[in-house]
Design an enzyme around this catalytic site. Sequence first.
Site, mmCIF file in Angstrom:
data_model
loop_
_atom_site.group_PDB
_atom_site.id
_atom_site.type_symbol
_atom_site.label_atom_id
_atom_site.label_comp_id
_atom_site.label_asym_id
_atom_site.label_seq_id
_atom_site.Cartn_x
_atom_site.Cartn_y
_atom_site.Cartn_z
ATOM 1 C CE LYS A 116 1.946 -36.614 -25.623
ATOM 2 N NZ LYS A 116 1.554 -36.285 -24.422
ATOM 3 C CE LYS A 290 0.141 -44.861 -29.165
ATOM 4 N NZ LYS A 290 -1.090 -45.167 -28.442
ATOM 5 C CB CYS A 429 -16.882 9.513 -24.834
ATOM 6 S SG CYS A 429 -15.261 9.162 -24.367
HETATM 7 S S1 IVH Z 1 0.831 -44.287 -25.882
HETATM 8 C C1 IVH Z 1 5.251 -45.833 -24.920
HETATM 9 N N1 IVH Z 1 -1.329 -42.786 -26.734
HETATM 10 O O1 IVH Z 1 1.125 -39.137 -23.282
HETATM 11 C C2 IVH Z 1 3.814 -45.276 -25.266
HETATM 12 N N2 IVH Z 1 0.077 -42.023 -24.975
HETATM 13 O O2 IVH Z 1 3.554 -41.063 -22.664
HETATM 14 C C3 IVH Z 1 2.803 -45.004 -24.330
HETATM 15 N N3 IVH Z 1 -0.936 -40.013 -24.092
HETATM 16 O O3 IVH Z 1 1.090 -39.256 -20.145
HETATM 17 C C4 IVH Z 1 1.620 -44.248 -24.350
HETATM 18 N N4 IVH Z 1 -2.630 -39.719 -25.451
HETATM 19 O O4 IVH Z 1 -0.595 -40.875 -20.879
HETATM 20 C C5 IVH Z 1 -0.255 -42.793 -25.724
HETATM 21 N N5 IVH Z 1 -3.072 -41.725 -27.687
HETATM 22 C C6 IVH Z 1 -2.041 -41.688 -26.723
HETATM 23 C C7 IVH Z 1 -1.745 -40.807 -25.511
HETATM 24 C C8 IVH Z 1 -0.789 -40.853 -24.971
HETATM 25 C C9 IVH Z 1 -1.969 -39.226 -24.406
HETATM 26 C C10 IVH Z 1 0.097 -39.383 -22.993
HETATM 27 C C11 IVH Z 1 0.122 -40.617 -21.966
HETATM 28 C C12 IVH Z 1 1.479 -40.128 -21.306
HETATM 29 C C13 IVH Z 1 2.149 -39.157 -22.256
HETATM 30 C C14 IVH Z 1 3.608 -39.562 -22.554
#
Ligand code: IVH
Length: 667
Positions: A116, A290, A429
């Site tokens: 993430k 996912k 010291c």
């Molecule tokens: S998937 C509904 N994959 O996390 C799912 N989000 O969504 C769509 N984010 O600010 C998001 N890395 O930008 C997905 N590998 C990743 C991600 C990611 C970061 C962020 C996204 C958003 C937050 C929540």
Amino acid sequence: MTEQNPEIRAEDLRRIIEHHNYRYYVLDSPEISDGEYDQLMRELAALEEAHPELITNDSPTQRVGASPQTSFPPMVHRIPLLSIDNAMDTEEVTAFHGRVARWLDKEDIAYCCEPKFDGLAVELVYERGFFSRGGTRGDGMTGEDVTGNLRTIKSIPLRLRGDNIPEVIEVRGEVVLFKAAFKELNLERAEKNEPLFANPRNAAAGSLRQLDSKITASRPLVFIAYGVSDAAAVGLDSQCAVLERLRDFGFRVNPDKRLCKGMREVIDFVLQMQARREEIPYEIDGVVIKVDRVADQDVLGVKARSPRWVVAYKFPPTQATTILNKIDVQVGRTGVVTPVAILEPVRVAGVTVSRATLHNADEVKRKDVREGDTVIVQRAGDVIPEIVAPVQSKRPQDSQPFIMPDNCPACRSPLVREGALWRCVNISCPAIIKEEVYHFASKEAVCIDGLGRKIVNQLVDRGLIRDVSDLYILTREDLLGLDGFAELSAANLVSSIESSKRVSLDRFLYALGIQHVGSVAAKELSSHFGSLARIMGAGEDELLELKGIGKEIAQSIRDFFSNEQNQMVVAKLHTHGMQVSSPVKEEKRLSALSGKKFCFTGTLSSMSRPEAKKLVEELGGQVVNSVSKQLDFLVAGHEPGSKMDKARAMQLAILDEAAFLKLLEEA
Ligand code: IVH
């Protein structure tokens, strides 16, 4: 040579330059030099100047073409950008799987797991393969149209590569700033006296939301694609297929994704990414898990604000804000005087932090940190917590800049400046002596159990100790005269001091506190020279032959042993009965534990951690602090921590206390 048709040449150049952008910014693997690249850019710019009608939207010259704006128009997302539910621990991930499995009525589910990214979410719209517009996520329904700024990001293709390009495709991903680029940017800002960015995420967001795209262009932002708005609409049936197709289109996608079958693999991946977090060149704050099959995603559908088919396992945050109550100046073992932030205690990455280093006076000035400020505190991995920046908007009106004192806070002697450092050079010291004694007694050194800071302070303040050798003439009566000592505690400390007299050469060397000689160098010296006398007699050239011993360390060792006062302390340690044992020969060390790596979690009932460490090392084993594939045994005591989960996930050997004791005995 016949003059080429300018229209055809311009199109060729656009393609060639974008190809090199792709090689450089997406694949990190350029095929031409910067000079050759500039030559191509110049040729295209000249051509466009002569024939302005040839300028197209996807021309690389137009990456920085937009004129400054006064505000950003809204960008309505055709399909909302939903958020993701969080899972704070592995149990919550398992619970997520439970819900998915029940809903789909099957156990056998593959998950596409990805890091993430901690940046700024954006959506890019491509029409007939051309980048037409892009915007931030905003509230998920409407964001800001920052097309002009996105164009400046070279890892965003202006035209999709390959064939099978859909009529319209909305690509989603994250704009990030790599850690190294962030550091550099902050250094530049400090030089210009501009406020620092707290983290790469803020820097990325601040850079993308510049009204003047020239500023955005000057920041090395990177776009990493992780999805599309509607996979089925573009004929893709799994998240993995989406990522592959995005890669073929010319996007940078994450190399660290993994298709995991079942929870075991998912959790293994999550813990592995957590362990690698520090070494990854950009910030990640978790793992997104996912459901891979798009058909399954559709069955699961969405709830109010988030889909049911995805969950984000969040790593503990590494930053927090708190109040800086006071800036203390602290004298270190080598006399270096450092400012230290005394904080209102705050939890960061699972640990309560109440002090943080401010490194040196220049650093305090550079960051303009003041007493009373609300500050951002950071703790990454095992490093010492540090102050990132003050929150300027919360600064009290009457706050004053920090001034470094001219004199040592402990002995009042004038401080001497050495580069960025200020040093107390008074060899007697009391603050320095306290640090030396404390270091000497520490568990990696001669290991005097129970000799804490408070006791050391009293011993030095009362003149009972003037150098480390005085530890060995302390009596039970001396200790009984101090605060908090009773018969038993005094007798215990005397016996701990007594047993610290037998020590291995490497620990002894480390204990002496020679500048730059840490435990690794001490081990190296010990096994190479085999005796203290030989090390004391070694010349700089001889020292330099050792691996890991450079000029600075060699010089420091020579300086230390040629100092008469140090020679006297070593001699006194010997007269007071210190027995330094030479390293055991290789063949004798070949025991069951030889070369084996151990890690501890939880508390052992039969011995302390330092004692256990000493025993393992004496038997030829090695003790490490973190769980990795290279670990041979995790020793789990009472109430083991997260290392246990990790070791389980990695299927490593776990010993309980009884098994550990048995192993020691056999060895
Ligand atoms: S998937 C509904 N994959 O996390 C799912 N989000 O969504 C769509 N984010 O600010 C998001 N890395 O930008 C997905 N590998 C990743 C991600 C990611 C970061 C962020 C996204 C958003 C937050 C929540």
